[in-house]
Motif scaffolding. Structure first.
Motif, PDB file in Angstrom:
ATOM      1  N   ALA A  56       0.806  -1.232   0.000  1.00 51.83           N
ATOM      2  CA  ALA A  56       0.000   0.000   0.000  1.00 51.83           C
ATOM      3  C   ALA A  56       0.838   1.280   0.000  1.00 51.83           C
ATOM      4  CB  ALA A  56      -0.948  -0.013   1.198  1.00 51.83           C
ATOM      5  N   PHE A  57       2.033   1.245   0.611  1.00 49.29           N
ATOM      6  CA  PHE A  57       2.840   2.472   0.710  1.00 49.29           C
ATOM      7  C   PHE A  57       3.144   3.075  -0.664  1.00 49.29           C
ATOM      8  CE2 PHE A  57       4.290   0.043   4.535  1.00 49.29           C
ATOM      9  CZ  PHE A  57       3.662   0.850   5.463  1.00 49.29           C
ATOM     10  N   ALA A  58       3.321   2.194  -1.660  1.00 46.53           N
ATOM     11  CA  ALA A  58       3.677   2.671  -2.996  1.00 46.53           C
ATOM     12  C   ALA A  58       2.583   3.566  -3.575  1.00 46.53           C
ATOM     13  CB  ALA A  58       3.929   1.486  -3.925  1.00 46.53           C
ATOM     14  N   PHE A  59       1.337   3.318  -3.163  1.00 45.54           N
ATOM     15  CA  PHE A  59       0.231   4.143  -3.672  1.00 45.54           C
ATOM     16  C   PHE A  59       0.298   5.546  -3.075  1.00 45.54           C
ATOM     17  CE2 PHE A  59      -2.463   1.036  -5.915  1.00 45.54           C
ATOM     18  CZ  PHE A  59      -1.747  -0.115  -5.620  1.00 45.54           C
ATOM     19  N   LEU A  60       0.653   5.613  -1.798  1.00 53.71           N
ATOM     20  CA  LEU A  60       0.777   6.937  -1.171  1.00 53.71           C
ATOM     21  C   LEU A  60       1.913   7.717  -1.818  1.00 53.71           C
ATOM     22  CD1 LEU A  60       0.255   6.218   2.644  1.00 53.71           C
ATOM     23  CD2 LEU A  60      -1.424   6.903   0.925  1.00 53.71           C
ATOM     24  N   GLU A  61       3.023   7.019  -2.092  1.00 52.11           N
ATOM     25  CA  GLU A  61       4.153   7.698  -2.735  1.00 52.11           C
ATOM     26  C   GLU A  61       3.752   8.252  -4.096  1.00 52.11           C
ATOM     27  OE1 GLU A  61       7.333   4.824  -2.678  1.00 52.11           O
ATOM     28  OE2 GLU A  61       7.334   4.899  -0.488  1.00 52.11           O
ATOM     29  N   ALA A  62       2.991   7.455  -4.850  1.00 58.61           N
ATOM     30  CA  ALA A  62       2.564   7.902  -6.182  1.00 58.61           C
ATOM     31  C   ALA A  62       1.637   9.116  -6.082  1.00 58.61           C
ATOM     32  CB  ALA A  62       1.856   6.766  -6.918  1.00 58.61           C
ATOM     33  N   LEU A  63       0.831   9.166  -5.022  1.00 61.66           N
ATOM     34  CA  LEU A  63      -0.127  10.273  -4.876  1.00 61.66           C
ATOM     35  C   LEU A  63       0.550  11.544  -4.395  1.00 61.66           C
ATOM     36  CD1 LEU A  63      -3.071   8.377  -3.141  1.00 61.66           C
ATOM     37  CD2 LEU A  63      -3.034   9.251  -5.478  1.00 61.66           C
ATOM     38  N   GLU A  64       1.624  11.379  -3.609  1.00 64.46           N
ATOM     39  CA  GLU A  64       2.213  12.534  -2.953  1.00 64.46           C
ATOM     40  C   GLU A  64       2.681  13.605  -3.923  1.00 64.46           C
ATOM     41  OE1 GLU A  64       4.553  10.713   0.094  1.00 64.46           O
ATOM     42  OE2 GLU A  64       2.777  11.083   1.316  1.00 64.46           O
ATOM     43  N   GLY A  65       3.248  13.174  -5.036  1.00 68.31           N
ATOM     44  CA  GLY A  65       3.763  14.164  -5.983  1.00 68.31           C
ATOM     45  C   GLY A  65       2.723  14.670  -6.958  1.00 68.31           C
ATOM     46  N   PHE A  66       1.472  14.244  -6.811  1.00 70.19           N
ATOM     47  CA  PHE A  66       0.474  14.626  -7.820  1.00 70.19           C
ATOM     48  C   PHE A  66       0.181  16.124  -7.739  1.00 70.19           C
ATOM     49  CE2 PHE A  66      -3.677  14.986  -9.817  1.00 70.19           C
ATOM     50  CZ  PHE A  66      -3.484  14.224 -10.956  1.00 70.19           C
ATOM     51  N   PRO A  67       0.320  16.803  -8.884  1.00 69.02           N
ATOM     52  CA  PRO A  67       0.124  18.258  -8.861  1.00 69.02           C
ATOM     53  C   PRO A  67      -1.353  18.636  -8.822  1.00 69.02           C
ATOM     54  CG  PRO A  67       0.572  17.522 -11.094  1.00 69.02           C
ATOM     55  CD  PRO A  67       0.634  16.291 -10.211  1.00 69.02           C
ATOM     56  N   GLY A  68      -1.590  19.868  -8.516  1.00 68.55           N
ATOM     57  CA  GLY A  68      -2.975  20.357  -8.541  1.00 68.55           C
ATOM     58  C   GLY A  68      -3.335  21.042  -7.248  1.00 68.55           C
ATOM     59  N   PRO A  69      -4.453  21.737  -7.267  1.00 71.39           N
ATOM     60  CA  PRO A  69      -4.822  22.596  -6.139  1.00 71.39           C
ATOM     61  C   PRO A  69      -5.554  21.842  -5.041  1.00 71.39           C
ATOM     62  CG  PRO A  69      -6.465  22.789  -7.850  1.00 71.39           C
ATOM     63  CD  PRO A  69      -5.460  21.762  -8.337  1.00 71.39           C
ATOM     64  N   TYR A  70      -5.151  20.606  -4.801  1.00 71.57           N
ATOM     65  CA  TYR A  70      -5.937  19.769  -3.895  1.00 71.57           C
ATOM     66  C   TYR A  70      -5.418  19.858  -2.463  1.00 71.57           C
ATOM     67  CZ  TYR A  70      -7.180  18.081  -8.458  1.00 71.57           C
ATOM     68  OH  TYR A  70      -7.579  18.025  -9.766  1.00 71.57           O
ATOM     69  N   ARG A  71      -6.333  20.130  -1.561  1.00 67.60           N
ATOM     70  CA  ARG A  71      -5.943  20.133  -0.140  1.00 67.60           C
ATOM     71  C   ARG A  71      -5.668  18.706   0.311  1.00 67.60           C
ATOM     72  NH1 ARG A  71      -9.375  22.905   4.850  1.00 67.60           N
ATOM     73  NH2 ARG A  71      -7.901  22.362   6.499  1.00 67.60           N
ATOM     74  N   ARG A  72      -6.466  17.776  -0.176  1.00 65.80           N
ATOM     75  CA  ARG A  72      -6.261  16.360   0.100  1.00 65.80           C
ATOM     76  C   ARG A  72      -6.479  15.564  -1.182  1.00 65.80           C
ATOM     77  NH1 ARG A  72      -4.663  18.449   3.974  1.00 65.80           N
ATOM     78  NH2 ARG A  72      -4.972  17.920   6.172  1.00 65.80           N
ATOM     79  N   ILE A  73      -5.840  14.380  -1.254  1.00 65.86           N
ATOM     80  CA  ILE A  73      -6.026  13.490  -2.398  1.00 65.86           C
ATOM     81  C   ILE A  73      -6.333  12.091  -1.885  1.00 65.86           C
ATOM     82  CG2 ILE A  73      -4.909  12.404  -4.375  1.00 65.86           C
ATOM     83  CD1 ILE A  73      -3.311  14.900  -4.803  1.00 65.86           C
ATOM     84  N   LEU A  74      -7.403  11.527  -2.433  1.00 58.57           N
ATOM     85  CA  LEU A  74      -7.791  10.149  -2.117  1.00 58.57           C
ATOM     86  C   LEU A  74      -7.632   9.306  -3.370  1.00 58.57           C
ATOM     87  CD1 LEU A  74      -9.240   7.866  -0.462  1.00 58.57           C
ATOM     88  CD2 LEU A  74     -11.397   8.853  -1.245  1.00 58.57           C
ATOM     89  N   GLY A  75      -6.786   8.283  -3.294  1.00 60.72           N
ATOM     90  CA  GLY A  75      -6.662   7.324  -4.384  1.00 60.72           C
ATOM     91  C   GLY A  75      -7.611   6.160  -4.149  1.00 60.72           C
ATOM     92  N   VAL A  76      -8.181   5.645  -5.221  1.00 59.69           N
ATOM     93  CA  VAL A  76      -9.053   4.470  -5.113  1.00 59.69           C
ATOM     94  C   VAL A  76      -8.551   3.413  -6.079  1.00 59.69           C
ATOM     95  CG1 VAL A  76     -11.136   5.635  -4.300  1.00 59.69           C
ATOM     96  CG2 VAL A  76     -10.688   5.506  -6.758  1.00 59.69           C
ATOM     97  N   THR A  77      -8.668   2.162  -5.677  1.00 59.51           N
ATOM     98  CA  THR A  77      -8.187   1.084  -6.527  1.00 59.51           C
ATOM     99  C   THR A  77      -8.994  -0.191  -6.324  1.00 59.51           C
ATOM    100  OG1 THR A  77      -6.242  -0.184  -7.204  1.00 59.51           O
ATOM    101  CG2 THR A  77      -6.435   0.320  -4.856  1.00 59.51           C
ATOM    102  N   GLU A  78      -9.005  -1.009  -7.368  1.00 60.89           N
ATOM    103  CA  GLU A  78      -9.672  -2.315  -7.322  1.00 60.89           C
ATOM    104  C   GLU A  78      -8.769  -3.392  -6.723  1.00 60.89           C
ATOM    105  OE1 GLU A  78     -12.490  -3.646  -7.944  1.00 60.89           O
ATOM    106  OE2 GLU A  78     -13.562  -2.215  -9.187  1.00 60.89           O
ATOM    107  N   VAL A  79      -7.449  -3.139  -6.720  1.00 63.23           N
ATOM    108  CA  VAL A  79      -6.540  -4.221  -6.312  1.00 63.23           C
ATOM    109  C   VAL A  79      -6.467  -4.307  -4.782  1.00 63.23           C
ATOM    110  CG1 VAL A  79      -5.189  -4.010  -8.440  1.00 63.23           C
ATOM    111  CG2 VAL A  79      -4.430  -2.810  -6.362  1.00 63.23           C
TER     112      VAL A  79
END
Ligand SMILES: [Zn+2]
Ligand SMILES: [Zn+2]
Length: 181
Positions: A56-79
């Motif tokens: 699961a940690f790899a998903f947080l790492e991928a989200l952390e650098g995501f650009p944009g004006p977001y105060r928070r980011i929630l990733g969702v996945t089927e896996v």
């Protein structure tokens, strides 16, 4: 609404996950606008073939650098996700961080060989999403089994708890939402 955003990102194609209901349900809880921000590829290096699961940690790492004006980011996945020491996790967040992730794999009745129940499925997704976002807004686990911040060791825990916060967690969340964190 404050004009601030929570971004939703799909790992894989979010349109196939049947989560169109999610932004509205989250907006009602956090009073922030919730918007689909796009899709990211699955972090293939996090796949553990023998378990058929992703770290699961790899998903947080991928989200952390995501650009944009977001105060928070929630990733969702089927896996299916796991962390070392736990057979699986429904989701993961960095406490007080910007990002969190939820897996819907174990939230579908079909995972347990049961007929699909859309109402139950949606309620589980909302609970897990609210729970992980709650961690990003600095909330810890709550001893109240009805509170959405109660730790879900298994699906029965998720089904038992409500979609909302107990008064204590709600107060803490509102303080955080009003602040700069
Ligand atoms: Zn938690
Ligand atoms: Zn609570």
């Amino acid at each position: 609404m404050t004009g601030e955003l929570i971004g939703l990102l799909g790992f894989g194609d979010a349109r196939r996950m049947g989560l169109e209901f999610l932004p509205r349900r989250l907006e009602g809880v956090f009073c922030l606008e919730v918007r689909w921000a796009g899709n990211l590829p699955l972090p293939v290096r996090a796949y553990r073939r023998f378990q058929g699961q992703y770290l699961a940690f790899a998903f947080l790492e991928a989200l952390e650098g995501f650009p944009g004006p977001y105060r928070r980011i929630l990733g969702v996945t089927e896996v299916d996700l796991y962390v070392p020491g736990l057979n699986f996790v429904f989701g993961l967040a960095r406490q007080g961080g910007r990002c969190c992730v939820v897996s819907v794999a174990r939230l579908r009745p079909a995972f347990y060989g049961l007929p699909h129940d859309e109402v139950v499925f949606r309620s589980r997704v909302v609970k897990e999403a609210v729970h992980e976002l709650g961690h990003t807004f600095c909330l810890s686990h709550c001893p109240n089994p009805q509170c959405v911040m109660h730790f879900s060791n298994c699906l029965a825990d998720t089904d038992r708890k409500s979609e909302g916060f107990c008064p204590k967690c709600r107060r803490a969340l509102d303080e955080c939402l009003l602040g700069q964190l």
